[in-house]
Design a protein around this motif. Structure first.
Motif, PDB file in Angstrom:
ATOM      1  N   TRP A  45       0.912  -1.129   0.053  1.00 51.35           N
ATOM      2  CA  TRP A  45      -0.019  -0.029   0.340  1.00 51.35           C
ATOM      3  C   TRP A  45       0.926   1.306  -0.138  1.00 51.35           C
ATOM      4  O   TRP A  45       1.678   1.473   0.983  1.00 51.35           O
ATOM      5  N   PRO A  46       0.782   2.076  -0.960  1.00 57.01           N
ATOM      6  CA  PRO A  46       1.545   3.287  -1.019  1.00 57.01           C
ATOM      7  C   PRO A  46       1.200   4.275   0.063  1.00 57.01           C
ATOM      8  O   PRO A  46       0.301   4.667   0.335  1.00 57.01           O
ATOM      9  N   PRO A  47       2.358   4.834   0.643  1.00 62.35           N
ATOM     10  CA  PRO A  47       2.371   5.777   1.762  1.00 62.35           C
ATOM     11  C   PRO A  47       1.700   7.082   1.347  1.00 62.35           C
ATOM     12  O   PRO A  47       0.798   7.203   2.396  1.00 62.35           O
ATOM     13  N   HIS A  48       1.684   7.393   0.015  1.00 65.49           N
ATOM     14  CA  HIS A  48       0.646   8.574  -0.055  1.00 65.49           C
ATOM     15  C   HIS A  48      -0.764   8.409  -0.119  1.00 65.49           C
ATOM     16  O   HIS A  48      -1.460   9.328  -0.096  1.00 65.49           O
ATOM     17  N   ASN A  49      -1.125   7.264  -0.021  1.00 62.80           N
ATOM     18  CA  ASN A  49      -2.654   6.560   0.154  1.00 62.80           C
ATOM     19  C   ASN A  49      -2.983   6.634   1.682  1.00 62.80           C
ATOM     20  O   ASN A  49      -4.147   6.260   1.869  1.00 62.80           O
ATOM     21  N   GLU A  69      -6.304  14.291   1.543  1.00 64.62           N
ATOM     22  CA  GLU A  69      -7.142  15.133   0.920  1.00 64.62           C
ATOM     23  C   GLU A  69      -8.694  14.682   1.135  1.00 64.62           C
ATOM     24  O   GLU A  69      -9.613  15.420   1.128  1.00 64.62           O
ATOM     25  N   ASP A  70      -8.856  13.273   1.052  1.00 61.42           N
ATOM     26  CA  ASP A  70     -10.134  12.712   1.365  1.00 61.42           C
ATOM     27  C   ASP A  70     -10.631  12.808   2.764  1.00 61.42           C
ATOM     28  O   ASP A  70     -11.992  12.843   2.972  1.00 61.42           O
ATOM     29  N   PHE A  71      -9.859  13.377   3.705  1.00 68.04           N
ATOM     30  CA  PHE A  71      -9.923  13.758   4.973  1.00 68.04           C
ATOM     31  C   PHE A  71     -10.191  14.994   5.279  1.00 68.04           C
ATOM     32  O   PHE A  71     -10.334  15.640   6.283  1.00 68.04           O
ATOM     33  N   GLY A  72     -10.181  15.837   4.325  1.00 64.18           N
ATOM     34  CA  GLY A  72     -10.418  17.212   4.335  1.00 64.18           C
ATOM     35  C   GLY A  72      -9.110  18.000   4.176  1.00 64.18           C
ATOM     36  O   GLY A  72      -8.801  19.126   4.455  1.00 64.18           O
TER      37      GLY A  72
END
Length: 132
Positions: A45-49, A69-72
């Motif tokens: 799993w990539p760290p940027h995810n 970004e998905d968390f705001g």
């Protein structure tokens, strides 16, 4: 380096989201939270995810929050995670608006201004996965 900076930011965000998920699980007992280190769930799993949260209902994936970004965006708080989950229908909240939106926009402005100046100077529910 930029890679080290991104890693630190993602680790910090993961810790905030993990605390927020734990707090929200206590406050919203009908929402079940399972926390697992990303490396234990998927070593590739990539760290940027990170952070990542998968929201299921009746055994079916309903929503995915992948990355800061998905968390705001940066400046994640428990209230912002609550707001985001409420917007997705995962939980019902008394919050009437994103409680940190103005602060986030100011922080983003300052961040981009800092990055611009640095560049000019030659510088360079939920099942969730957290850094680890």
């Amino acid at each position: 380096s930029d890679a080290a900076t991104v890693s630190v930011r993602h680790v910090d965000a993961c810790e905030v989201v993990e605390r927020a998920a734990s707090d929200l699980a206590r406050r919203f007992p009908r929402v079940k939270v399972v926390s697992i280190a990303a490396s234990a769930a998927n070593e590739d799993w990539p760290p940027h995810n990170l952070p990542t949260m998968f929201c299921y209902r009746d055994g079916r994936l309903q929503h995915q929050l992948i990355g800061v970004e998905d968390f705001g965006g940066h400046g994640i708080t428990t209230d912002r995670v609550e707001w985001r989950l409420a917007q997705l229908g995962v939980l019902t909240t008394d919050l009437e608006e994103d409680p940190e939106r103005g602060r986030y926009e100011l922080a983003q402005c300052e961040y981009y201004e800092s990055r611009t100046n640095s560049t000019a100077e030659g510088g360079g529910v939920a099942h969730s996965q957290f850094g680890g």
